[in-house]
Design an enzyme around this catalytic site. Sequence first.
Site, PDB file in Angstrom:
ATOM      1  N   HIS A  15       0.356  -4.800  -5.178  1.00 45.81           N
ATOM      2  CA  HIS A  15       0.924  -4.973  -6.344  1.00 45.81           C
ATOM      3  C   HIS A  15       2.263  -6.512  -6.171  1.00 45.81           C
ATOM      4  O   HIS A  15       2.410  -6.534  -4.731  1.00 45.81           O
ATOM      5  CB  HIS A  15       1.588  -4.470  -7.826  1.00 45.81           C
ATOM      6  CG  HIS A  15       0.606  -3.475  -7.605  1.00 45.81           C
ATOM      7  ND1 HIS A  15      -1.145  -3.607  -8.506  1.00 45.81           N
ATOM      8  CD2 HIS A  15      -0.091  -2.321  -7.311  1.00 45.81           C
ATOM      9  CE1 HIS A  15      -1.846  -2.634  -8.282  1.00 45.81           C
ATOM     10  NE2 HIS A  15      -1.302  -1.753  -8.280  1.00 45.81           N
TER      11      HIS A  15
ATOM     12  N   GLU B 223       5.855   0.764  -9.107  1.00 45.37           N
ATOM     13  CA  GLU B 223       4.914   0.346  -8.138  1.00 45.37           C
ATOM     14  C   GLU B 223       5.355  -0.322  -7.197  1.00 45.37           C
ATOM     15  O   GLU B 223       4.689   0.344  -5.368  1.00 45.37           O
ATOM     16  CB  GLU B 223       3.516   1.176  -8.745  1.00 45.37           C
ATOM     17  CG  GLU B 223       2.031   1.101  -7.168  1.00 45.37           C
ATOM     18  CD  GLU B 223       0.500   1.127  -7.558  1.00 45.37           C
ATOM     19  OE1 GLU B 223       0.020   1.496  -7.048  1.00 45.37           O
ATOM     20  OE2 GLU B 223      -0.060   0.504  -9.098  1.00 45.37           O
TER      21      GLU B 223
ATOM     22  N   HIS C 219      -0.889   2.186  -2.473  1.00 45.69           N
ATOM     23  CA  HIS C 219      -0.764   2.627  -3.560  1.00 45.69           C
ATOM     24  C   HIS C 219       0.671   3.350  -3.942  1.00 45.69           C
ATOM     25  O   HIS C 219       0.634   5.296  -3.147  1.00 45.69           O
ATOM     26  CB  HIS C 219      -1.739   2.686  -3.885  1.00 45.69           C
ATOM     27  CG  HIS C 219      -2.572   1.352  -4.050  1.00 45.69           C
ATOM     28  ND1 HIS C 219      -2.129  -0.461  -5.280  1.00 45.69           N
ATOM     29  CD2 HIS C 219      -3.132   0.231  -3.051  1.00 45.69           C
ATOM     30  CE1 HIS C 219      -3.322  -0.928  -4.716  1.00 45.69           C
ATOM     31  NE2 HIS C 219      -3.208  -0.644  -3.606  1.00 45.69           N
TER      32      HIS C 219
ATOM     33  N   GLU D 191      -2.881   5.991  -2.160  1.00 42.50           N
ATOM     34  CA  GLU D 191      -2.068   6.623  -3.279  1.00 42.50           C
ATOM     35  C   GLU D 191      -1.899   7.480  -2.886  1.00 42.50           C
ATOM     36  O   GLU D 191      -1.964   9.140  -2.512  1.00 42.50           O
ATOM     37  CB  GLU D 191      -3.363   7.281  -3.967  1.00 42.50           C
ATOM     38  CG  GLU D 191      -3.799   5.643  -4.721  1.00 42.50           C
ATOM     39  CD  GLU D 191      -3.548   5.204  -5.936  1.00 42.50           C
ATOM     40  OE1 GLU D 191      -2.014   4.706  -6.187  1.00 42.50           O
ATOM     41  OE2 GLU D 191      -4.461   4.389  -6.340  1.00 42.50           O
TER      42      GLU D 191
END
Length: 311
Positions: free
Chosen positions: A101, A138, A193, A275
């Site tokens: 992101h 995040e 992430h 993750e």
Amino acid sequence: MSYTGPDFDPTPPRRLRRPLTVAVAALVPGALLGWLVYDTTASDTTASDGGGPQRTAASSPAPAPASPTQTPTPTPSRDDDKPGAPDGPLKGKVVVIDPGHNPNNFRHASEINSKVDIGTGRKECDTTGTSTNSGYPEADFTLDVAHRLRALLQQQGATVKLTHDADRPYGPCIDERARVGNQAHADAVVSIHADGSVSGNRGFHVILPGAVHQGAADTRPIVDSSRDLGERIAGNFVRATGSAPSNYVGDGTGLVTREDLGGLNLSTVPKVFIECGNMRDSKDAALLTSGAWRQKAALGLSGGIVSFLRG
């Protein structure tokens, strides 16, 4: 990161067909002790990619991050592509780090919602990502860990490139993120992430590319090498952080294989996603918002990458 949006649809991941042998062999009994410490000492204080139908996506821009007491973030040196230590063991190796992101994505809804080709179909360019319940985004987490990881790898002699450094208004789109690694002829690519699942879902998982051959996507040449990279990262991540593999995907192995992720489908070099934890769980959030823990996460990622590159 939520499964809703680019690279992440609410489709349950495929079940793994073999165990995380690297983690199992290397982590007993030390990892078991680490997992117990993780479960019993993590704070209950409230502080994508990875969970299946029960995941929640950030439906609105993440609020400004809270200000928990934490280790200062290393100052970005803007030295991407600069060779690392001249005599380091990774001299001549190229690593691309993909911070998931972009902190500014929420200001560019139309751009990040535009569709791009991922080989097996079309998906949104990017998403805003998720956040902790207290508002730590995040995108801030991934960039911080990326800076820490870059410094560690450069100390080992690697040439390191980031797909972005919050130095652009939004994105890059998921197809461009893949191209960065491809064009750099990277020896390894890791996309960082943090998850946005429901409270009670905890732990990390590494996402591996499945065998995809459709449109512009052909992951067949990188499936085995990417699995090797992912297994080494998972094993080192447990040792460095004390975190357990995900309790909600991956059947306890810490590994998940997917065939619908643009960032993996379009890669021509070994690549995995990780993750690092679930931002929506208070115990995981207490770790993710800790600078000291983020340094451990970077150490775990670095250890796995170094192990992979040195063979």
